[in-house]
Structure formats: C-alpha cells, structure tokens
Design a protein around this motif. Sequence first.
Motif, PDB file in Angstrom:
ATOM      1  N   ASP A 205       0.825  -1.261  -0.007  1.00 42.01           N
ATOM      2  CA  ASP A 205      -0.075  -0.024   0.061  1.00 42.01           C
ATOM      3  C   ASP A 205       1.002   1.259  -0.123  1.00 42.01           C
ATOM      4  O   ASP A 205       0.373   2.326   0.377  1.00 42.01           O
ATOM      5  CB  ASP A 205      -0.791   0.062   1.126  1.00 42.01           C
TER       6      ASP A 205
ATOM      7  N   GLU B  55       1.015   1.748  -4.612  1.00 36.03           N
ATOM      8  CA  GLU B  55      -0.253   1.823  -4.541  1.00 36.03           C
ATOM      9  C   GLU B  55      -0.837   2.874  -5.570  1.00 36.03           C
ATOM     10  O   GLU B  55      -0.438   4.136  -5.722  1.00 36.03           O
ATOM     11  CB  GLU B  55      -0.769   2.310  -3.416  1.00 36.03           C
TER      12      GLU B  55
ATOM     13  N   SER C 180      -4.492  -1.968   2.097  1.00 32.46           N
ATOM     14  CA  SER C 180      -5.454  -1.013   1.573  1.00 32.46           C
ATOM     15  C   SER C 180      -6.969  -1.449   1.576  1.00 32.46           C
ATOM     16  O   SER C 180      -7.108  -2.938   1.432  1.00 32.46           O
ATOM     17  CB  SER C 180      -5.100  -0.653  -0.096  1.00 32.46           C
TER      18      SER C 180
END
Length: 561
Positions: free
Chosen positions: A337, A342, A369
């Motif tokens: 993440d 991301e 996430s």
Amino acid sequence: MSPGLPLGKLLAVTAGLPNKKPTTQPATQPFSSALPSAPVIDRDFENRLAQKLTNRMKKENMGVQEKVRWQDTSREALPEAFNIEVLQNETMYQKFLRIAEGRQLAENEFRIVEKKLGVSTKELLGFMQKAVQSGNAEWLPIFEQVRSRYFCRRCGSSHYEEWPSLYGDTYTCLDCREIGPLNSLQILFRLHSVDVPGQTQVDTDKCKPDQTIRSYSLEFTFAQEKAAEELWQQVHRQKAQETLLWAACGAGKTEVCFPLIDSFLRQNKKVLFAAPRQDVVHDVQPRLQKNFPEYNIKILSGALPQDMEPSKLTVATTHQVLRFYRAFHLIILDETDAYPYEGSSVLEYGIRQALRPDGQIICLTATPSAEILLRVKSQKCAIVRLPVRHHGFPVPVPEWQKNKPTRDRSLVELKKVLLKLIADGPILVFVPTVALVKEWTGVLKMAFCNLRVEGSWSSDAARREKIVLFRQGDINIFVCTSILERGITIKGVQVAVLFADHTLYDARALVQMAGRTGRSAECPVGRAVFIYAEQTQAMIQANRWIQDQNRLAEEWGCLNG
C-alpha cells in the motif's frame, strides 16, 4: 532516429515497423535472410531532422553540446553474424540463456549483456536470434495497438510522447523512462523460461513447514511460527494465487516468509522480493543474504548499476521489476500500500507480468488497502494475520500534542517535546513535504546547536550516506519525508510527526510512522508523538488501528508488555 542508435541498424531492425503510428505488426528480425531494400534517403531532410533533434535535446538539457550526426554502418555486414564462430559455442550460449532468462531486454541494455558475456554486439544478436529460432524468445515492437490505443509492451502504459524522426512520427513511452527510455523505433527482446540441464527438484509436498523453520538460526515466536505455517498451507496446500500477510509494524513479516522462500529455492524455482521503495530493498537484502548464505542474492534498485548476474533470489524495487517477463514462481511484494506502488497501474502491471502463469504472490503489509481487503472479503485473496511484534511488546500508541509548528512561539513547546524524546534515543522527525524538510532541518539545527541534525528526501543525492550515519548513531535528529516511514528498523528511535494533520497523511501513513518505534528486542518500547493544529479523522483512525492490532495480540495471548 534514436540518439546514439546507428542508422544502418535502424534500417535493418525497424524496416518492418510503422513509419507513422505504432502498430501490432511484428518487428523484422535483425538477421532476416532477406533484408529489405534500402529506402531512398533525402540528405537535406536528414540534416534538417538532425538539427531539430539537436535543438530539442539541448532544450531538454540532455547533455548534447554539438549537432547530432547520422552514423552510417554497412548493412551488408549484418548477415556475417550467422557464421561467426562464437555462435557454435554451446557453453557460451547456455550462459547467455541463464543471464537473459525471464528478462525483457531493450536495446539500451544490450551492451550490459555484451560486457557480461564478453562478446560483440553482432555475437550477442546472434545468440538472441538463435533463441528466437529455437522458440524460447521473441522480438517485439515496443508499442502494441489495442483498438485505437497504443500500449508500451514493457510497462503496459498508453502514456507516450510524440516526436519527429526520419521514419515519421515516433513515440516515447513516458511511464518507464526511469529505467531507460523506449521509443517506437526500437525493439524488445524477451527470453522465456528455459530448462537448465542438471536441475534437481525437491517435492515440497513431502516437507513439513516446521522442518524448514528449524533450519534457520533465528528462533520464531509462537505467533511467527503460527503465521509461517498458515502461509505455507495457503501456498502449498490451498494453492492460493494471492495471499495477504497482515502483520503489525515490527512483527517480523519478512522473516516469516523465510520457510516459504526456502521451499521454492530448494525446487530451483525463482523468487522475487519486491518493494516500492529503495530504502526497504536495501534494508531487506542483507537480512535475506544472512539467512540464505548459499545464494548470491541480487539487489536491483535505481541507486545501483544494473546487474545482469542471474540469481535464484532477487530483491528489487517495483520499478526494476518492469525488466522481467514471466520470470518468477513466487513474488513477495512488501509494502503493497506504499507510494509509488499503490494506485500505479504501471507498477502493478509489472508485478503481474513478472510472475509466471503458474506463479503465486504474497503481499506483505501492516496497513492493507481497502482494495486488497475487498479481495480478501470476496475470497480472491487468502489472508494470514500476525498481530504481535516478535519481542511480544505492543506497538506504541501515538501521543497527541496540539501545537502548530512555527519558527517562533510554538518552537519553545516543540523543543520541550523533542528534548524529552531525545533522552530515550535518536529522533525521526517526519514532515509532509521536501520544502518543510529543508526548512525544519535548519530550524532544528539552530534550536539544538549541540546535536547533529540532518534532513533528507527521495531525490537527495546524499540520502543513503545520511541514513547510514543515522543508523550508526552519528545523527541525533533526522528530518525526512515519508522515505523512512516503512521497512526500516533503527534501535531506540523515537518519532515525532510534525503537521500530523496535513492532508498528505492518511491513517496508514501515520500508523507506519508510529510503527518505527520500539522495533528491536533491545529497545522494545518507544514513543511516537503527533504534533498537530487540528484533529483529523486520519489521526483517530491511526490510533484506533494500532489499538485494535494490540487487542488482537492480547487475545492471542502473545503480549509481554
């Protein structure tokens, strides 16, 4: 024309490529027995084009001082490569296969392979063509057309820039320039997986996870052993294609993967440990090397020269993973993440492309996430929890200090907070922007003139040297952006987050920053202080997230502190 690319080579290699738009038509193989007829060259046009390119490269500060000149090479010499003696050298050819296996090589990388093999360009191209003719490799144009859009075959991006060339409009991919620019006049060489003679296979189905755990020098805690066994079951028994290992900050999630990595390596399968940030891969590689001393573990990052040495276990940033194609049986993706991975379709494409069709992915993070949790909920991704740190102490819950950091009145209060922290160890001071790093490094140097204060950010040329000094204890206060919010362990470090209410900070970033404290067994406790002007939902969520993790660890009966 590509700067530095010989015209003769372009004529031969790109004759089958489009002269107006990128196309799906396959590139002409460099050593086709029927070379295309040479086009009629307009020398005046060439000169005008060279001048135009020169002007543009000077404007973009590409280091060009003189006018770009065309380099003409003999097209008649190319077919000689079919007869050169080195192509009959099977040992050299096998070495080439081991180096290039699972890679997609752009033209600007050919010279690295040439140097590694000790061969000429023609000899290398001869090996490449031999691999293509044997069905193990392929030549590809850089761009692929899907309906009305064009995509870079290396990174999957459709984000490109148009520029003029002798062959008409040409396109440069903008999303993989960080590992070397590619344009539509170039070709891509891919070598698929090949069988290496003499490999031995180990049937991991006959192994038990605890047998491999005990083979390491480190001693797993109950929670780590439980997580390692669950991970093993998900991969080897359940055959999960994707598994999330959700661990507390400092829980030792990397080490929990060691038995799994070992099982793949003992099958002569290739493993990749990838992370979005340089600092993480540079921190992880020595730990892997220590526990797998029999392997030469390669590290690929933008901070190091490109390394073509083949390796069963590779550690790389997610940008460097774009160089591979269906190469790895197991990919361990750390900090899934984190920026810049991301939300980056290019880097996600690179990870998927580097995985073999039958490969498996393990995602590691302390702050998953919403997207990956949704995949867990829909049972597209398996999950393993590790809520407690390896030493058994809880993750410190951040303290809040309302104080808008400024150079004047609030600095007195801030100095008091930092003096209390420095009594317990060095301080990591996080700020949200590069400009604030520079500003607050100067402010704190003046405020703590008897201490060493340094600052760094992602593009700081002295970043690695400063981090080494901080690790060694030669820097007392280190001001930085999010570059050190993940994957780094520094004994006794304390944390202060200035502007904790900044919009750039979400709950996951705050959890990770707080999670830098109390990670080592020698110093299992520490303090993290959020300094803010206005309370935010991110701050509330971060504290709640850490408290929930500690509560789960307590339910497992694993907490010591």
